[in-house]
Design an enzyme around this catalytic site. Structure first.
Site, PDB file in Angstrom:
ATOM      1  N   ASN A  11       7.410 -37.638 -30.449  1.00 38.55           N
ATOM      2  CA  ASN A  11       6.661 -38.589 -31.266  1.00 38.55           C
ATOM      3  C   ASN A  11       7.395 -39.932 -31.203  1.00 38.55           C
ATOM      4  O   ASN A  11       8.424 -40.103 -31.855  1.00 38.55           O
ATOM      5  CB  ASN A  11       6.581 -38.052 -32.714  1.00 38.55           C
ATOM      6  CG  ASN A  11       5.872 -39.014 -33.636  1.00 38.55           C
ATOM      7  OD1 ASN A  11       5.345 -40.039 -33.212  1.00 38.55           O
ATOM      8  ND2 ASN A  11       5.870 -38.697 -34.922  1.00 38.55           N
ATOM      9  N   LYS A  13       6.521 -42.718 -32.337  1.00 38.37           N
ATOM     10  CA  LYS A  13       6.276 -43.542 -33.531  1.00 38.37           C
ATOM     11  C   LYS A  13       5.981 -44.988 -33.122  1.00 38.37           C
ATOM     12  O   LYS A  13       5.394 -45.202 -32.067  1.00 38.37           O
ATOM     13  CB  LYS A  13       7.455 -43.418 -34.502  1.00 38.37           C
ATOM     14  CG  LYS A  13       7.766 -41.938 -34.816  1.00 38.37           C
ATOM     15  CD  LYS A  13       8.737 -41.744 -35.933  1.00 38.37           C
ATOM     16  CE  LYS A  13       8.962 -40.254 -36.166  1.00 38.37           C
ATOM     17  NZ  LYS A  13       9.861 -39.968 -37.275  1.00 38.37           N
ATOM     18  N   HIS A  99       1.418 -36.481 -40.729  1.00 43.22           N
ATOM     19  CA  HIS A  99       2.835 -36.783 -40.559  1.00 43.22           C
ATOM     20  C   HIS A  99       3.404 -37.372 -41.842  1.00 43.22           C
ATOM     21  O   HIS A  99       2.739 -38.131 -42.542  1.00 43.22           O
ATOM     22  CB  HIS A  99       3.053 -37.749 -39.389  1.00 43.22           C
ATOM     23  CG  HIS A  99       4.509 -37.835 -39.031  1.00 43.22           C
ATOM     24  ND1 HIS A  99       5.374 -38.653 -39.710  1.00 43.22           N
ATOM     25  CD2 HIS A  99       5.241 -37.167 -38.120  1.00 43.22           C
ATOM     26  CE1 HIS A  99       6.598 -38.473 -39.206  1.00 43.22           C
ATOM     27  NE2 HIS A  99       6.534 -37.584 -38.239  1.00 43.22           N
ATOM     28  N   GLU A 101       5.348 -39.704 -42.493  1.00 43.43           N
ATOM     29  CA  GLU A 101       5.325 -41.172 -42.647  1.00 43.43           C
ATOM     30  C   GLU A 101       3.932 -41.663 -43.031  1.00 43.43           C
ATOM     31  O   GLU A 101       3.790 -42.640 -43.749  1.00 43.43           O
ATOM     32  CB  GLU A 101       5.842 -41.825 -41.360  1.00 43.43           C
ATOM     33  CG  GLU A 101       7.354 -41.643 -41.239  1.00 43.43           C
ATOM     34  CD  GLU A 101       7.858 -41.359 -39.847  1.00 43.43           C
ATOM     35  OE1 GLU A 101       7.142 -41.663 -38.872  1.00 43.43           O
ATOM     36  OE2 GLU A 101       8.975 -40.815 -39.733  1.00 43.43           O
ATOM     37  N   GLU A 171       8.176 -30.256 -41.041  1.00 43.01           N
ATOM     38  CA  GLU A 171       9.105 -31.382 -40.978  1.00 43.01           C
ATOM     39  C   GLU A 171       9.564 -31.734 -42.394  1.00 43.01           C
ATOM     40  O   GLU A 171       8.867 -32.478 -43.104  1.00 43.01           O
ATOM     41  CB  GLU A 171       8.419 -32.610 -40.363  1.00 43.01           C
ATOM     42  CG  GLU A 171       7.911 -32.373 -38.953  1.00 43.01           C
ATOM     43  CD  GLU A 171       7.797 -33.691 -38.177  1.00 43.01           C
ATOM     44  OE1 GLU A 171       8.455 -33.787 -37.142  1.00 43.01           O
ATOM     45  OE2 GLU A 171       7.091 -34.596 -38.616  1.00 43.01           O
ATOM     46  N   GLY A 177      14.604 -38.600 -39.417  1.00 44.15           N
ATOM     47  CA  GLY A 177      15.255 -39.879 -39.146  1.00 44.15           C
ATOM     48  C   GLY A 177      16.534 -40.098 -39.930  1.00 44.15           C
ATOM     49  O   GLY A 177      17.059 -41.208 -39.988  1.00 44.15           O
ATOM     50  N   SER A 217      15.359 -34.650 -37.148  1.00 46.51           N
ATOM     51  CA  SER A 217      16.693 -34.841 -36.576  1.00 46.51           C
ATOM     52  C   SER A 217      17.083 -33.766 -35.563  1.00 46.51           C
ATOM     53  O   SER A 217      18.238 -33.335 -35.508  1.00 46.51           O
ATOM     54  CB  SER A 217      17.749 -34.954 -37.692  1.00 46.51           C
ATOM     55  OG  SER A 217      17.473 -36.079 -38.512  1.00 46.51           O
ATOM     56  N   GLY A 238      11.473 -37.008 -32.957  1.00 47.47           N
ATOM     57  CA  GLY A 238      11.287 -38.442 -33.161  1.00 47.47           C
ATOM     58  C   GLY A 238      12.322 -39.232 -32.376  1.00 47.47           C
ATOM     59  O   GLY A 238      12.182 -39.446 -31.168  1.00 47.47           O
TER      60      GLY A 238
HETATM   61  P1  13P Z   1      13.392 -37.570 -36.113  1.00 46.28           P
HETATM   62  O1  13P Z   1      13.550 -36.610 -34.969  1.00 46.28           O
HETATM   63  O2  13P Z   1      13.709 -38.987 -35.763  1.00 46.28           O
HETATM   64  O3  13P Z   1      14.110 -37.083 -37.344  1.00 46.28           O
HETATM   65  O4  13P Z   1      11.826 -37.580 -36.474  1.00 46.28           O
HETATM   66  C1  13P Z   1      11.157 -36.375 -36.621  1.00 46.28           C
HETATM   67  C2  13P Z   1       9.713 -36.651 -36.699  1.00 46.28           C
HETATM   68  O5  13P Z   1       9.236 -37.261 -37.648  1.00 46.28           O
HETATM   69  C3  13P Z   1       8.861 -36.196 -35.599  1.00 46.28           C
HETATM   70  O6  13P Z   1       7.526 -36.340 -35.912  1.00 46.28           O
END
Ligand code: 13P
Length: 264
Positions: A11, A13, A99, A101, A171, A177, A217, A238
């Protein structure tokens, strides 16, 4: 016997630019040539979908093209929205919904997550429905309750014949993140519970086939241990998906773990 092939998604983003997206797509394609036993998707930002699609096509790659979001509406006066048909037209075969976010930063509620999930599956696309608890919810011992509610609400009125196109991504919000990863045991506990909810909704056979990814992560250094858990069928990545070598190493970790047998 039912088995689940691992599935790893990158992803991206709201990152990369046109040149960076191209270079990343090429790096991932080249790094995965000949690798078998794992399904892979990349989710670039909307403006780079066609660029990445043509790179995947010209290299004959089996990597799927994904979209980070989609409208639940077919067309019309909805400024800024992108329809499922437009995405399919650009080569997209899999869509993310729910998601964290979009839920917690951009304010998407359960009604919208549900509408998008239902629409994506009804449009014959694959859908990755993301669920996960916030830190205060985990600390209050509500992880399973929150995930269960998000799965049940997201899948309301989704008929059984559509769930073979469904993947769930667990997640935990506090792990996204942040560099904090759920322990393999914590991921397994939550994902086991989610599979139980899927079994309640769709029966043991269907729930045994639905893949549940872990996201939050994930790095090359912790991927294998997470993916080795019985109900962790790969990952949604991510930050670490923005470096081709790192993402390729994560995909290889999933391929190394291999397919999971049904445990229900
Ligand atoms: P990170 O791997 O940066 O923690 O993000 C995970 C994520 O939100 C994947 O959709």
């Amino acid at each position: 016997m039912t088995t689940r092939r691992p599935f790893v998604g990158g992803n991206w983003k709201m990152n990369t630019d046109r040149a960076g997206a191209s270079a990343l797509a090429r790096g991932v394609v080249d790094g995965l040539v000949g690798l078998q036993g794992v399904d892979v998707a990349v989710f670039p930002p909307f403006p780079y979908l066609l660029t990445v699609a043509s790179i995947l096509r010209e290299r004959g790659s089996s990597i799927r093209l994904g979209a980070q979001d989609a409208s639940d509406q077919p067309d019309g006066a909805l400024t800024g929205e992108v329809s499922l048909a437009m995405l399919r037209d650009c080569g997209v075969s899999v869509v993310l919904t729910g998601h964290s976010e979009r839920r917690h930063v951009l304010g998407e509620g359960e009604t919208i997550v549900h509408a998008k999930t239902r629409a994506a599956l009804a449009a014959d696309l694959e859908c990755v429905l993301c669920v996960g608890e916030k830190l205060d919810e985990r600390e209050a011992g509500r992880t399973n309750h929150v995930c269960e509610e998000q799965v049940r609400l997201g899948l309301r009125e989704v008929p059984p014949e559509h769930v073979d196109r469904l993947t769930i991504a667990y997640e935990p919000v506090w792990a996204i993140g942040t560099g904090r990863t759920a322990s393999p045991a914590d991921a397994q506990d939550a994902q086991r519970h989610i599979r139980g909810v899927l079994a309640d909704l769709y029966g043991n056979d269907a729930a045994s086939r639905i893949r549940i990814m872990y996201g939050g992560s994930v790095k090359a250094s912790n991927a294998r241990e997470l993916f080795a858990q019985a109900d962790v069928d790969g990952g949604l990545i991510g930050g670490a998906s923005l470096k081709a070598t790192e993402f390729v190493a994560i995909v290889k970790a999933a391929a190394g773990v291999g397919a999971k047998a049904a445990t229900l």
